[in-house]
Design an enzyme around this catalytic site. Structure first.
Site, PDB file in Angstrom:
ATOM      1  N   ARG A  42       0.452  -6.692 -15.978  1.00  0.00           N
ATOM      2  CA  ARG A  42       0.045  -5.576 -15.128  1.00  0.00           C
ATOM      3  C   ARG A  42       1.094  -4.461 -15.107  1.00  0.00           C
ATOM      4  O   ARG A  42       0.747  -3.275 -15.075  1.00  0.00           O
ATOM      5  CB  ARG A  42      -0.192  -6.075 -13.702  1.00  0.00           C
ATOM      6  CG  ARG A  42      -1.343  -7.071 -13.562  1.00  0.00           C
ATOM      7  CD  ARG A  42      -2.693  -6.399 -13.532  1.00  0.00           C
ATOM      8  NE  ARG A  42      -3.793  -7.351 -13.392  1.00  0.00           N
ATOM      9  CZ  ARG A  42      -4.270  -7.791 -12.230  1.00  0.00           C
ATOM     10  NH1 ARG A  42      -3.724  -7.379 -11.086  1.00  0.00           N
ATOM     11  NH2 ARG A  42      -5.267  -8.642 -12.199  1.00  0.00           N
ATOM     12  N   ASP A 148       2.987   0.393  11.344  1.00  0.00           N
ATOM     13  CA  ASP A 148       2.924  -0.825  10.536  1.00  0.00           C
ATOM     14  C   ASP A 148       4.239  -1.566  10.723  1.00  0.00           C
ATOM     15  O   ASP A 148       5.254  -0.964  11.109  1.00  0.00           O
ATOM     16  CB  ASP A 148       2.699  -0.483   9.057  1.00  0.00           C
ATOM     17  CG  ASP A 148       2.162  -1.667   8.276  1.00  0.00           C
ATOM     18  OD1 ASP A 148       0.931  -1.775   8.143  1.00  0.00           O
ATOM     19  OD2 ASP A 148       2.969  -2.505   7.817  1.00  0.00           O
TER      20      ASP A 148
END
Length: 280
Positions: A42, A148
């Site tokens: 990837r 977050d």
């Protein structure tokens, strides 16, 4: 630094472990040793496209906090991506309808993206609100807070650069109005324009611990994060978050998360969309 053919790139165990540790620390994704070939396949083409010398050079890039957009690109390459703009579009339709029907269209509007991750949700909401303001359906006094637990994803959210595939649900008109497309090494990425970024601020917050000093909000998104918590933690988190909502405010969960018990009774609008009672 000289790039070399992709078939000559070798991902050492040490570099693999360092890359996966960064990913785990940021988003909690665990990639064990069986995923080494996946990581190599990837990331290899991305390394070649950037003209880097190999995986060690790419690791150095990921460790550089100034390269938050590249870290986000790596996360997207290594995951089956579930974060994207205008996810669960029915919720944005509800939000538009509810805001447009407010009796005082010029009233201030505060929105909280409580598990904002890379900021897709916060900037999607900002695009919608900017459109509504331009149409005269809401006033100019609106802002969005994104929070977050991960410092690293917040850095990427502030930078506001995204792989173009993440904006696949953004209309061509909105892309023209609110995004700048990258060129050269940044090809395949898009940046949110400054006039929209100025409406959104980000901060670090752990939903599992008591917090104070934020709110009240008219709208809160808490989507697709409760799945990581046990039943009691879910209840505590929802109660803390709903407490920041003004009476009559809108509360959004992920559609697949169902309805989580809350101290304050919530009225269902559509699956995943709720209204806090006007009188509590």
């Amino acid at each position: 630094m000289v790039a070399f053919p992709i078939d000559k790139q070798v991902l050492s165990d040490r570099t693999f472990e360092a890359i996966t540790a960064l990913i785990y620390e940021a988003i909690g994704l665990s990639l064990n040793a069986s995923k080494k070939s996946l990581v190599a396949s990837r990331l290899g083409p991305r390394i070649q496209r950037l003209g880097l010398g190999g995986f060690d050079d790419y690791l150095a890039l990921l460790r550089d906090e100034a390269e938050a957009a590249e870290f986000q690109m790596a996360v997207d390459l290594l995951t089956t991506n579930e974060t994207y703009f205008f996810r669960e579009p029915a919720h944005y339709q509800v939000l538009e309808q509810e805001l447009a029907s407010r009796s005082n269209k010029n009233a201030p509007l505060a929105v909280w993206s409580a598990a904002s991750s890379f900021g897709d949700e916060a900037y999607s909401t900002a695009m919608l609100l900017a459109d509504l303001q331009q149409a005269g359906r809401i006033g100019a006094d609106w802002h969005i807070l994104g929070t977050d637990i991960s410092h690293r994803v917040l850095l990427a959210a502030k930078e506001a650069v995204y792989p173009e595939d993440r904006l696949r649900n953004v209309s061509p008109e909105r892309l023209r109005r609110y995004c700048l497309r990258g060129e050269g090494p940044a090809q395949g990425q898009a940046m949110i324009q400054a006039r929209l970024r100025e409406r959104v601020r980000f901060g670090q917050l752990n939903l599992c611990k008591p917090f104070s000093g934020i709110g009240p909000f008219d709208v809160v998104f808490l989507r697709n994060v409760l799945i990581y918590f046990d039943a009691e933690t879910k209840r505590q988190v929802v109660d803390r978050v709903v407490a920041t909502l003004r009476p009559g405010g809108l509360f959004f969960l992920g559609t697949a998360e169902g309805r989580v018990p809350a101290e304050v009774p919530l009225t269902v609008i559509v699956p995943g969309a709720f209204r806090k009672p006007s009188k509590v």
